[in-house]
Write a protein that holds these residues in place. Structure first.
Motif, PDB file in Angstrom:
ATOM      1  N   ILE A 222       0.873  -1.174   0.000  1.00  0.00           N
ATOM      2  CA  ILE A 222       0.000   0.000   0.000  1.00  0.00           C
ATOM      3  C   ILE A 222       0.913   1.228   0.000  1.00  0.00           C
ATOM      4  CG2 ILE A 222      -1.829   1.248   1.199  1.00  0.00           C
ATOM      5  CD1 ILE A 222      -2.667  -1.481   0.135  1.00  0.00           C
ATOM      6  N   SER A 223       0.962   1.936  -1.138  1.00  0.00           N
ATOM      7  CA  SER A 223       1.910   3.048  -1.254  1.00  0.00           C
ATOM      8  C   SER A 223       1.565   4.203  -0.320  1.00  0.00           C
ATOM      9  CB  SER A 223       1.973   3.545  -2.702  1.00  0.00           C
ATOM     10  OG  SER A 223       0.682   3.917  -3.138  1.00  0.00           O
ATOM     11  N   ILE A 224       0.266   4.553  -0.218  1.00  0.00           N
ATOM     12  CA  ILE A 224      -0.148   5.662   0.649  1.00  0.00           C
ATOM     13  C   ILE A 224      -1.359   5.225   1.468  1.00  0.00           C
ATOM     14  CG2 ILE A 224      -1.033   8.025   0.730  1.00  0.00           C
ATOM     15  CD1 ILE A 224       0.518   8.634  -1.750  1.00  0.00           C
ATOM     16  N   LEU A 225      -1.294   5.510   2.752  1.00  0.00           N
ATOM     17  CA  LEU A 225      -2.357   5.120   3.670  1.00  0.00           C
ATOM     18  C   LEU A 225      -2.591   6.248   4.662  1.00  0.00           C
ATOM     19  CD1 LEU A 225      -4.164   2.765   4.806  1.00  0.00           C
ATOM     20  CD2 LEU A 225      -2.222   2.212   6.289  1.00  0.00           C
ATOM     21  N   GLU A 226      -3.855   6.596   4.890  1.00  0.00           N
ATOM     22  CA  GLU A 226      -4.200   7.604   5.890  1.00  0.00           C
ATOM     23  C   GLU A 226      -4.744   6.912   7.128  1.00  0.00           C
ATOM     24  OE1 GLU A 226      -6.736  10.775   4.710  1.00  0.00           O
ATOM     25  OE2 GLU A 226      -5.453  11.440   3.051  1.00  0.00           O
ATOM     26  N   LEU A 227      -4.252   7.323   8.289  1.00  0.00           N
ATOM     27  CA  LEU A 227      -4.737   6.770   9.544  1.00  0.00           C
ATOM     28  C   LEU A 227      -4.474   7.735  10.683  1.00  0.00           C
ATOM     29  CD1 LEU A 227      -2.271   4.164  10.975  1.00  0.00           C
ATOM     30  CD2 LEU A 227      -1.756   5.363   8.875  1.00  0.00           C
ATOM     31  N   GLU A 228      -5.067   7.451  11.829  1.00  0.00           N
ATOM     32  CA  GLU A 228      -4.858   8.272  13.019  1.00  0.00           C
ATOM     33  C   GLU A 228      -3.920   7.549  13.967  1.00  0.00           C
ATOM     34  OE1 GLU A 228      -8.336  11.427  14.044  1.00  0.00           O
ATOM     35  OE2 GLU A 228      -8.640   9.370  14.764  1.00  0.00           O
ATOM     36  N   VAL A 229      -2.948   8.268  14.502  1.00  0.00           N
ATOM     37  CA  VAL A 229      -2.011   7.705  15.479  1.00  0.00           C
ATOM     38  C   VAL A 229      -2.003   8.601  16.715  1.00  0.00           C
ATOM     39  CG1 VAL A 229      -0.560   6.627  13.720  1.00  0.00           C
ATOM     40  CG2 VAL A 229      -0.063   8.946  14.462  1.00  0.00           C
ATOM     41  N   LYS A 230      -1.445   8.064  17.794  1.00  0.00           N
ATOM     42  CA  LYS A 230      -1.431   8.774  19.069  1.00  0.00           C
ATOM     43  C   LYS A 230      -0.006   9.206  19.386  1.00  0.00           C
ATOM     44  CE  LYS A 230      -2.393   6.287  22.644  1.00  0.00           C
ATOM     45  NZ  LYS A 230      -3.153   5.487  23.635  1.00  0.00           N
ATOM     46  N   ASN A 231       0.158  10.491  19.742  1.00  0.00           N
ATOM     47  CA  ASN A 231       1.497  10.956  20.124  1.00  0.00           C
ATOM     48  C   ASN A 231       1.761  10.624  21.589  1.00  0.00           C
ATOM     49  OD1 ASN A 231       0.155  12.867  21.652  1.00  0.00           O
ATOM     50  ND2 ASN A 231       0.805  14.620  20.418  1.00  0.00           N
ATOM     51  N   LYS A 232       2.915  11.021  22.095  1.00  0.00           N
ATOM     52  CA  LYS A 232       3.328  10.656  23.452  1.00  0.00           C
ATOM     53  C   LYS A 232       2.368  11.221  24.499  1.00  0.00           C
ATOM     54  CE  LYS A 232       7.457  10.483  26.364  1.00  0.00           C
ATOM     55  NZ  LYS A 232       8.875  10.903  26.503  1.00  0.00           N
ATOM     56  N   ASN A 233       1.748  12.378  24.180  1.00  0.00           N
ATOM     57  CA  ASN A 233       0.816  13.000  25.122  1.00  0.00           C
ATOM     58  C   ASN A 233      -0.610  12.460  25.011  1.00  0.00           C
ATOM     59  OD1 ASN A 233       2.854  14.700  26.125  1.00  0.00           O
ATOM     60  ND2 ASN A 233       2.510  16.184  24.463  1.00  0.00           N
ATOM     61  N   GLY A 234      -0.803  11.496  24.112  1.00  0.00           N
ATOM     62  CA  GLY A 234      -2.113  10.891  23.971  1.00  0.00           C
ATOM     63  C   GLY A 234      -3.006  11.574  22.964  1.00  0.00           C
ATOM     64  N   LYS A 235      -2.517  12.612  22.287  1.00  0.00           N
ATOM     65  CA  LYS A 235      -3.314  13.327  21.294  1.00  0.00           C
ATOM     66  C   LYS A 235      -3.320  12.548  19.981  1.00  0.00           C
ATOM     67  CE  LYS A 235      -3.591  17.722  18.816  1.00  0.00           C
ATOM     68  NZ  LYS A 235      -2.941  19.038  18.577  1.00  0.00           N
ATOM     69  N   MET A 236      -4.506  12.429  19.381  1.00  0.00           N
ATOM     70  CA  MET A 236      -4.617  11.716  18.113  1.00  0.00           C
ATOM     71  C   MET A 236      -4.265  12.649  16.957  1.00  0.00           C
ATOM     72  SD  MET A 236      -5.355   8.801  19.243  1.00  0.00           S
ATOM     73  CE  MET A 236      -5.435   7.998  17.649  1.00  0.00           C
ATOM     74  N   LEU A 237      -3.437  12.164  16.057  1.00  0.00           N
ATOM     75  CA  LEU A 237      -2.991  12.950  14.912  1.00  0.00           C
ATOM     76  C   LEU A 237      -3.323  12.224  13.620  1.00  0.00           C
ATOM     77  CD1 LEU A 237       0.621  13.889  16.083  1.00  0.00           C
ATOM     78  CD2 LEU A 237      -1.395  15.347  16.186  1.00  0.00           C
TER      79      LEU A 237
END
Length: 611
Positions: A222-237
């Motif tokens: 999959i060349s490009i994929l959009e998803l949400e991840v969580k940073n160290k502070n717990g904020k979703m990006l």
């Protein structure tokens, strides 16, 4: 004796074997792919093979006087000299090392210098060295190093997070951007499994793991994929992830992954979406028939007002059609305005008689076309708004017809007033034929002239394009010409000089102004030039600021009597002139130098100027 012969035979065999061995060694050295040299304790070369001459550019004859110091780059000479001395003294030195050598031309080349001492009877008598040219290898190594440095610089300074993951999911390396976006230090991430890092939503982990395994196994990438991840502070990006497999010797050993923070883009997309929804709502609620086309001219939206105005049963009958090729648009010349709007211009099309393709109904339409651009200033759509002005056009035509009728009527009124005044003028003229008293006859003539001046105003008005205002230049010339004929003035003796700007006056100003000129010119013709006298009459009229005008009527004839007050005189003409100036709310002055010069200043009221 036999023993001696045997020893001699063995010695002869040994010498032969030694010569053969030396010959083989000589051939080996002469044909070697690297330079072989022998250096005496003094530093001079005592032997070199052909490869040395080829590598360094010297001849065999030149080598005999060649010192080691001439072969070494100045920056390397101290180190080479020290190792040479240590080698001669039997001290421990590196067996081989890399150094820059100098050719005969002075070019620096990289060489691998491998040396060993030469001993005879246990004593060091020289040094033998084998020299290999490693310049190309050194350049290749330098190019690789520079490439690695550039790559590392790009890697570390990239705006996106770049990480390398081996085939087991372990993070091998990651750039410093991870700290800015995710809040993690590099050493908190490197060496950990990307699944166990805690940045993925639990519900997404099975899907991500499957995609990773497929990539490692070469099944699916999959060349490009959009998803949400969580940073160290717990904020979703929101991020955009792209993956490339890494191969070594044709085998997949891991993946390179680029993670881009798309928070700003998502925010912009949401704003665009909100604006688009707002625009769609406005268009849908607009009372004007409206449709929207994309950059290729395809209709992508149509509002309820459009469907109602043109009796379209369903919007699907319009959506998807090309506005540039629609027969009704082509037939009625609308396409050129659509093309102009697609070039990025706001277009206000002229009135068009439009026949709906859905019903045989003719309407007069005025269209406005507005281009819409995205954040990159690229045209995405054109909004086309129709305004049905059929009723307004019909009303305007009725008003124009009514105005035309009124204009004809007003011209007829001016014409009839002029005729009536002309009849009065003629009656006075007929009556004057029966008058014998010269003074009374003179009064009749002056009255005729005054009536003529008023009649002339109405004549000029009904002949003019503007029924409310008169071209005063033309009027004055006609008026004075009539006066010259009335007083039977010889134009060869008395000449008229006019200096009048392009002045247009309303009827309420023009009539008193014309009468003033009539009285003052008549006064000059009667009194300024005795029988046979010569001279000039001047009439000047100039507009000043704020609707003010200055009228000057003068002659260079007999001077106006000094003891005569022109404001209080029995002369009806001067009395009438002063009264008319007051009517214009102006002022009148007299300069008696060299004749008579009357200066009248007046203001035409704005409501009169505007008609």
């Amino acid at each position: 004796m036999e023993r001696l012969e045997k020893k001699m035979l063995d010695l002869e065999k040994a010498n032969k074997a030694l010569k053969e061995s030396e010959q083989k060694y000589r051939e080996l050295v002469d044909n070697a792919n690297c330079a072989v040299i022998v250096i005496e304790p003094t530093g001079y070369l005592s032997f070199v093979n052909p490869k040395f001459c080829e590598m360094m550019g010297y001849t065999m004859k030149e080598v005999k006087k060649l010192h080691l110091s001439k072969l070494v780059h100045p920056e390397e000479l101290a180190m080479v000299t020290e190792n040479f001395k240590k080698k001669l003294s039997g001290q421990q030195t590196p067996k081989s090392y890399k150094v820059r050598a100098l050719t005969k031309r002075g070019d620096a080349i990289y060489v691998d210098y491998d040396s060993a001492v030469i001993k005879r009877k246990g004593r060091i008598v020289g040094i033998q060295a084998v020299i290999s040219d490693i310049t190309e290898r050194k350049k290749a190594e330098e190019a690789v190093r520079e490439s690695e440095e550039k790559y590392r610089m790009l890697f570390e300074n990239a705006n996106d997070v770049i990480l390398y993951v081996n085939k087991y999911g372990k993070i091998i390396d990651i750039n410093k951007r991870v700290e800015d976006i995710f809040g993690y230090k590099r050493d908190e991430v490197v060496g950990k499994n990307f699944v166990k890092l805690g940045v993925l939503r639990p519900k997404n982990i099975p899907r991500i793991v499957k995609l990773f395994r497929n990539s490692i196994e070469g099944k699916e990438i999959i060349s490009i994929l959009e998803l949400e991840v969580k940073n160290k502070n717990g904020k979703m990006l929101p991020i955009e992830a792209s993956t490339r497999v890494i191969k070594r010797n044709g085998k997949i050993v891991g993946t390179m992954n680029i993670l881009r923070d798309i928070s700003a883009r998502k925010k912009a997309e949401e704003e665009i979406k909100a604006k688009s929804q707002f625009l769609e709502s406005l268009i849908e609620q607009s009372p004007l028939p409206t449709f929207v086309i994309d950059s290729a001219g395809i209709v992508v939206m149509v509002n309820k007002a459009f469907l109602k105005a043109y009796n379209v049963p369903k919007k699907e009958m319009v959506l998807g059609k090309n506005a540039l090729t629609e027969p009704a648009n082509v037939r009625q010349g609308v396409v050129k305005y659509i093309k102009e709007a697609l070039s990025g211009k706001i277009v206000e099309a002229p009135e068009i008689e439009f026949i709906s393709p859905y019903e045989n109904k003719k309407t007069v339409t005025k269209s406005r076309l507005f281009p819409i651009f995205d954040t990159a200033n690229t045209l995405t759509n054109v909004v086309v708004m129709h305004e049905d002005i059929t009723e307004r056009k019909r009303t305007e035509d009725q008003i124009k017809a009514s105005l035309k009728e009124k204009e004809v009527l007003l011209r007829e009124i001016h014409h009839r007033v002029k005729n009536n005044l002309q009849i009065i003028h003629s009656l006075l003229n007929l009556q004057s034929q029966y008058i014998k008293d010269k003074q009374i006859l003179h009064v009749f003539k002056e009255s005729q002239n005054r009536i003529k001046s008023m009649a002339l105003i109405h004549e000029k008005l009904y002949q003019s394009k503007d029924l409310a205002r008169i071209d005063f230049v033309e009027y004055v010339r006609s008026l004075v010409a009539d006066l010259f004929r009335s007083y039977e003035t010889d134009s060869a003796l008395i000449t008229l000089k006019t200096n009048i700007d392009d002045v247009f006056l309303g009827i309420d100003t023009a009539i008193p102004c014309g009468l003033i000129i009539n009285e003052l010119v008549s006064n000059s013709l009667k009194y300024a030039f005795p029988e046979g006298g010569q001279g000039e009459i001047h009439i000047n009229l100039h507009p000043e600021k704020e609707g003010k005008f200055t009228l000057v009527v003068s002659d260079n004839g007999v001077s106006f009597p000094k003891n005569l007050d022109f404001r209080n005189t029995e002369s009806l003409g001067l009395q009438l002139a002063c009264t008319l100036v007051d009517q214009l709310q102006g002022t009148i002055g007299l300069d008696r130098t060299g004749g008579a010069k009357f200066t009248i200043a007046f203001t035409e009221p704005k409501y009169k100027q505007e008609g």
